[in-house]
Design a protein around this motif. Structure first.
Motif, PDB file in Angstrom:
ATOM      1  N   ARG A   1      -0.189  -0.567 -10.125  1.00  0.00           N
ATOM      2  CA  ARG A   1      -1.396   0.251 -10.128  1.00  0.00           C
ATOM      3  C   ARG A   1      -1.186   1.548  -9.371  1.00  0.00           C
ATOM      4  N   GLU A   2      -0.522   1.474  -8.219  1.00  0.00           N
ATOM      5  CA  GLU A   2      -0.329   2.667  -7.409  1.00  0.00           C
ATOM      6  C   GLU A   2       0.629   3.657  -8.072  1.00  0.00           C
TER       7      GLU A   2
ATOM      8  N   GLU B   1       0.614 -13.602  -2.257  1.00  0.00           N
ATOM      9  CA  GLU B   1       0.663 -12.259  -1.706  1.00  0.00           C
ATOM     10  C   GLU B   1       1.779 -11.435  -2.344  1.00  0.00           C
TER      11      GLU B   1
ATOM     12  N   GLU C   1       1.541  -6.423  -8.462  1.00  0.00           N
ATOM     13  CA  GLU C   1       0.436  -5.881  -9.260  1.00  0.00           C
ATOM     14  C   GLU C   1      -0.093  -4.585  -8.643  1.00  0.00           C
ATOM     15  N   SER C   2      -0.173  -4.526  -7.317  1.00  0.00           N
ATOM     16  CA  SER C   2      -0.620  -3.313  -6.633  1.00  0.00           C
ATOM     17  C   SER C   2       0.373  -2.170  -6.846  1.00  0.00           C
ATOM     18  N   GLU C   3       1.681  -2.481  -6.833  1.00  0.00           N
ATOM     19  CA  GLU C   3       2.697  -1.452  -7.060  1.00  0.00           C
ATOM     20  C   GLU C   3       2.528  -0.814  -8.438  1.00  0.00           C
TER      21      GLU C   3
ATOM     22  N   ARG D   1       0.675 -10.415  -5.798  1.00  0.00           N
ATOM     23  CA  ARG D   1      -0.356  -9.397  -5.686  1.00  0.00           C
ATOM     24  C   ARG D   1       0.250  -8.045  -5.342  1.00  0.00           C
ATOM     25  N   ALA D   2       1.341  -8.049  -4.520  1.00  0.00           N
ATOM     26  CA  ALA D   2       2.002  -6.790  -4.165  1.00  0.00           C
ATOM     27  C   ALA D   2       2.630  -6.149  -5.398  1.00  0.00           C
TER      28      ALA D   2
ATOM     29  N   LYS E   1      -1.009 -10.042 -14.446  1.00  0.00           N
ATOM     30  CA  LYS E   1      -2.442 -10.083 -14.156  1.00  0.00           C
ATOM     31  C   LYS E   1      -3.030 -11.434 -14.547  1.00  0.00           C
TER      32      LYS E   1
END
Length: 1047
Positions: free
Chosen positions: A487-488, A477, A483-485, A480-481, A501
């Protein structure tokens, strides 16, 4: 083009790029990729993928515009200068009272502007005349040498240009000193739609080049364009639609929802832009172009992050040139800085750099303003003001961050670079108009810095997590956070992000494998998910990844189970032969592990071998139900797929040999069943005996057995019917022949039966020819049988009608004979005798009914001779109903003949026959008169003896039958004889013989019975003669026959 040079030399082609679909979908990325090459030329062309066909999005019906008018020779600055010069010199001579007439030199209009310019460049009129350099002037104007053109040019210069030049240098004429007009194109008056404008353009182009539009080469148009641009002699006017804003009419391309800003660079190049192609212009590159006819193009201004420094330099350049800006560069930077989170990382970095420079410059300028003594300030939302109200009156720059204004001079303002150029008022009356305070600008700059440096902070966290620098593995998790940061916050794609990734992809793949492994064990799936090697690699990979996964414990448990199972399987394989049940149990346990173990494969081979050998053993067992060839072939195919072993190889060889033998016998049986030359039963029996021990069901052999069984039954039927008490019936033989022919067996008895049937049919045909008339309505059997319904009212015509209606009953049915009775000789004879009696009774009844009618003149013409009966009655080995009927008929005829002979042999009948013979002899002994044609023509006299003699001559053969054929006239007599007979008929009276009733009655009964026979006997004729001689002649019938002959 050089002055005087007529040849057009096109510049080199600009770079052309053809992106793939993946590259084309990222335009900014692709432009950045090709920029190092393309920006060297200033422009480049991009051809989209061939299958990119966007729809035309403009509403054609509503799209209307008014074009502008262009004169091509006004497009080039050099040509426009020439035209202005000519206009001024023409006005000069007009003031002098004469019109300007431009002379021709070498059949070409003299370029007065170029002549004046070159004279000035060569030192002026006096210097050229002093040094005699007019020939050089002619050379520079590209005139050919040796024709004294220099003197001609001097003459034209002195006459036309020199007075104007002198006037320019010494006078201050108003008309000549007016400032030049602003350059631009006038607006046309006609409004067009796309269709009408296209029709006009195509028509103009076709007329100008004198060929169809689609056939005009682009090279020819380009060459003609540049010729016209540099020509002062030809004035070609065209119309074009310019500055048609897409906000008003919409874009010609489908508009995407994404809001991406695009961007465009030196060296002289050219390109021909075709439909669907893009031309990119890079910063600081000058571009121009022209349309080659009807065209619809769309231009878009866009910029990328690396354009920002070029944009700032452009504003500074415009400031020095005092040129109006297109937009405020400061405003653009501040608007982007106001929302830093919306910027991608590269743009945020570029904006931060630009804004840092801008803030530093703003600090410097405001400090200088304070030093001047300006202390008053007011906040101003410059973005809300029109551009012409916030332009520096000195450099025309559009102000945004700040400007200097004056309370006493409110109509103008200046940028802080020109604070001394505002007005002459005191500094105390001047004040600062600002958009942001100096405290607000650093805050905006700091936010940009955070956005620009956020990538570094994120990258550091990712690096620590991937390298496990702090000794702690992150959870899935947490990774994944991160990677999300990225992207955002729209971080750029970097090697570190790609590593993150890839790590997440590996973790997801490991988790998916573990879940599949565990769920496979729970669901007891038969198909293994992993091999043992893959399981160990998975466990090692999970341990090496920088992610803490609790599923690693599940993998270790599975590995321990697999290793324990592996040891147990090895022990079982080492003690072969083990029981099949144990092997199967171990195999099932291995399949439930969800992991492919090498020993499980060996167990699978052992189980498959045992199962296959058991199936082969059961299939070949003597007591087992015989399997088909397909089953055996299937077993052989299965045996080829299983692992080899001595027992398997032996079973395969035996099975293959068995199949080869079975197929060979099947082929032989098929040949016997299908061959034209049929084989005898002995051959088939031999084949069947050979295949009895083959434990395979053979369809062709079975069919051969059935055929042989049918043949043997057929032979038995033939023996039974041939050895019976009576000859076989024809229909029985025909049935046997039909069955025998269908059997695929060679039968010797069949030929004998076919011969018997052929003989029977031949006999029936001969008998039919003997007893039946052509096209008779009766069958042979009906003719030979007694007519049980004799004396009824049925006629031949009614017989035909009854047969057509299906109501007719044949004689055999009237005799009460069924199909079975026809097969019994005794029943047939009894019925025949009964029929004879019924026939006789019927005729007697008919005679009594017709007693008033005369007796027949002739016997039946249907009767056959006794010889025919003998021929038809030959001995047949086949029983036919017709044969039985003919036998009865023959016996009937013989019986009648015996009775007739006895009656004719009686004393009284013999005397009558003798007397009748004597009368015949007497008639034959009398001489016959000879009749000539003249005698025949004389009238007949009553009582003439010749008439009696004539009648006697015609009737001398008492056995002749009076008929139209007997009484037909001869060749020489014509109708005389028949007329004579007609006249003598009244003289024919009384019978020839006197027959007592005791003799007449038996003879008439015999005659009646003889007429019922289907044969003619001599006794018939004798009895008929006596009966005819014993009755008076039937004059009415004779007269009727004579009349018929005379017609």
């Amino acid at each position: 083009m050089e002055p005087g040079c007529n040849e057009f030399l096109p510049p080199p082609e600009c770079p052309v790029f053809e992106p793939s679909w993946a590259e084309f979908q990222d335009p900014l990325g692709y432009i950045a990729k090709i920029r190092p090459i393309a920006e060297k030329s200033g422009i480049c062309k991009i051809r989209p993928p061939a299958d990119w066909q966007p729809p035309f999005a403009v509403e054609v019906d509503n799209f209307r515009f008014t074009p502008r008018i262009q004169r091509l020779n006004e497009l080039e600055a050099q040509t426009r200068v020439k035209l202005n010069y000519l206009d001024q010199i023409a006005k000069f001579w007009e003031i002098q009272g004469s019109s300007l007439k431009i002379p021709n030199v070498e059949r070409k209009i003299l370029d007065l502007y170029s002549l004046s310019k070159i004279v000035i460049e060569e030192g002026g009129y006096e210097a050229i005349c002093k040094d005699r350099r007019w020939a050089r002037v002619a050379q520079r104007l590209h005139y050919p040498p040796g024709k004294n053109i220099g003197s001609l040019l001097r003459s034209h210069y002195e006459r036309i240009i020199y007075p104007y030049e002198m006037f320019q240098s010494g006078a201050n004429h108003v008309e000549c000193k007016q400032p030049p007009e602003a350059f631009g194109f006038e607006q046309a008056t006609q409004e067009y739609t796309l269709q009408s404008f296209g029709e006009m353009a195509d028509s103009f182009k076709s007329d100008y080049f004198n060929m169809p539009v689609h056939m005009v080469p682009t090279e020819l148009v380009e060459k003609e364009f540049w010729r016209l641009v540099s020509s002062i002699e030809e004035d070609v006017t065209v119309e074009y639609g310019a500055d048609i804003h897409s906000k008003e009419f919409g874009s010609g391309f489908p508009v995407s929802n994404s809001k991406q800003n695009l961007s465009p660079e030196e060296k002289v190049v050219r390109t021909n832009q075709c439909a669907g192609e893009f031309v990119i212009t890079f910063p600081r590159a000058y571009h121009s172009g022209f349309n080659q006819g009807y065209n619809f193009a769309e231009a878009v201004n866009f910029c990328t992050a690396d354009w920002l420094p070029a944009g700032r330099q452009c504003i500074e350049h415009y400031r020095r040139l005092r040129r109006y800006c297109v937009f405020s560069h400061e405003e653009l930077i501040c608007k982007m800085a106001a929302f830093p989170e919306t910027l991608d990382l590269n743009l945020a970095v570029a904006v931060h750099k630009e804004m840092f420079i801008m803030v530093q410059e703003e600090r410097r300028l405001r400090k200088a303003l304070l030093e001047k003594g300006v202390t008053e300030a007011e906040r101003e939302a410059f973005e809300l003001l029109p551009d012409d109200e916030r332009q520096c009156i000195k450099c025309k720059t559009t102000c945004f961050l700040s400007a200097l204004a004056c309370y006493d001079c409110p109509d103008g303002l200046v940028c802080l670079s020109h604070i001394n150029d505002l007005c002459k008022c005191s500094s105390s009356r001047q004040y600062l108009r600002y958009r942001y305070t100096l405290d607000e600008l650093p805050t905006m700059l700091h936010k940009l810095k955070i956005r620009a440096e956020s990538f570094d902070t994120w990258a550091n966290k990712v690096r620590v997590a991937l390298e496990v620098e702090d000794g702690r593995k992150r959870s899935f998790e947490e990774l994944r956070a991160l990677e999300s940061e990225a992207r955002e916050r729209r971080f750029p794609n970097s090697e570190l992000l790609q590593r993150l990734k890839n790590c997440l992809s590996e973790v997801e793949a490991c988790i998916a494998q573990v879940l599949g492994l565990v769920s496979g064990q729970v669901a007891r799936m038969d198909t293994p998910q992993l091999t043992l090697t893959e399981l160990r690699v998975l466990l090692e990979q999970m341990g090496s990844l920088p992610c803490a996964m609790h599923q690693i414990g599940d993998v270790k448990d599975v590995l321990e189970q697999v290793e324990a199972y592996q040891a147990e399987a090895r022990e079982a394989l080492a003690t072969l032969p083990s029981s099949p049940g144990l092997l199967r149990s171990l195999l099932e346990r291995g399949q439930q592990l969800g992991v492919e173990v090498p020993e499980a494969h060996q167990l699978q081979q052992q189980v498959e071998q045992a199962q296959w050998l058991d199936e082969v053993k059961q299939a070949l067992a003597p007591s087992a139900h015989r399997g088909s060839l397909v089953i055996m072939q299937g077993l052989l195919v299965m045996g080829a797929k299983i692992a080899s072993s001595p027992s398997v190889d032996k079973a395969r060889a035996e099975l293959q040999e068995l199949l080869t033998i079975a197929e060979r016998w099947e082929e032989k049986a098929h040949f016997c069943l299908e061959a034209r030359q049929k084989h005898p039963p002995a051959t088939l029996e031999a084949i069947i005996r050979e295949t009895e021990n083959i434990p395979v069901h053979l369809p062709n052999i079975q069919a051969l057995k059935e055929a042989l069984t049918k043949a043997q039954a057929w032979i038995a039927d033939v023996d039974e019917i041939q050895n019976g008490d009576h000859y076989p019936c024809l229909d029985d033989l025909e049935g046997l022949v039909a069955v025998g022919r269908d059997l695929p067996v060679g039968l010797e008895e069949l030929r004998q039966l076919e011969l018997q049937v052929l003989t029977a049919h031949s006999w029936r045909e001969k008998a039919s020819k003997t007893f039946l008339k052509k096209n008779s309505c009766y069958t042979l059997l009906e003719v030979l049988c007694p007519c049980a319904d004799a004396g009824s009212d049925s006629t031949k015509r009614s017989r035909w009608m009854e047969k057509a209606l299906g109501l007719y009953q044949c004689d055999t049915e009237l005799l009460g004979l069924s199909a079975q009775d026809l097969r019994d000789p005794g029943s047939l004879i009894v019925a025949f005798k009964e029929g004879e009696q019924k026939e006789k009774e019927g005729i007697l009844q008919l005679r009594r009914t017709n007693s008033a009618k005369p007796s027949p003149l002739a016997p039946s013409l249907m009767a056959s001779s006794p010889t025919s009966i003998c021929v038809c009655g030959q001995r047949l080995p086949v029983r036919l109903p017709e044969g039985e009927a003919l036998q009865c008929l023959t016996e009937r005829a013989i019986g009648w003949q015996d009775r007739a002979r006895k009656a004719l042999a009686s004393e009284d009948v013999t005397a009558l026959l003798r007397h009748l013979a004597e009368l015949r002899q007497q008639l034959q002994a009398k001489p016959r008169p000879v009749y000539t044609s003249a005698t025949a023509c004389d009238p007949i006299r009553e009582g003439s003896g010749n008439n009696i003699s004539k009648v006697q001559g015609l009737l001398e053969n008492g056995d002749s039958v009076i008929s139209p054929e007997n009484m037909a006239p001869g060749k020489g007599s014509g109708k005389t004889d028949l007329e004579l007979l007609s006249s003598l008929l009244p003289q024919l009276t009384g019978p020839v013989l006197e027959l007592p009733e005791a003799i007449r009655a038996p003879l008439e009964e015999l005659m009646m019975e003889g007429d019922l026979l289907e044969v003619t006997l001599d006794e018939n004729h004798s009895i008929w003669q006596l009966l005819q001689a014993g009755q008076p002649p039937d004059l009415d019938r004779i007269r009727t026959l004579l009349e018929a002959s005379l017609e």
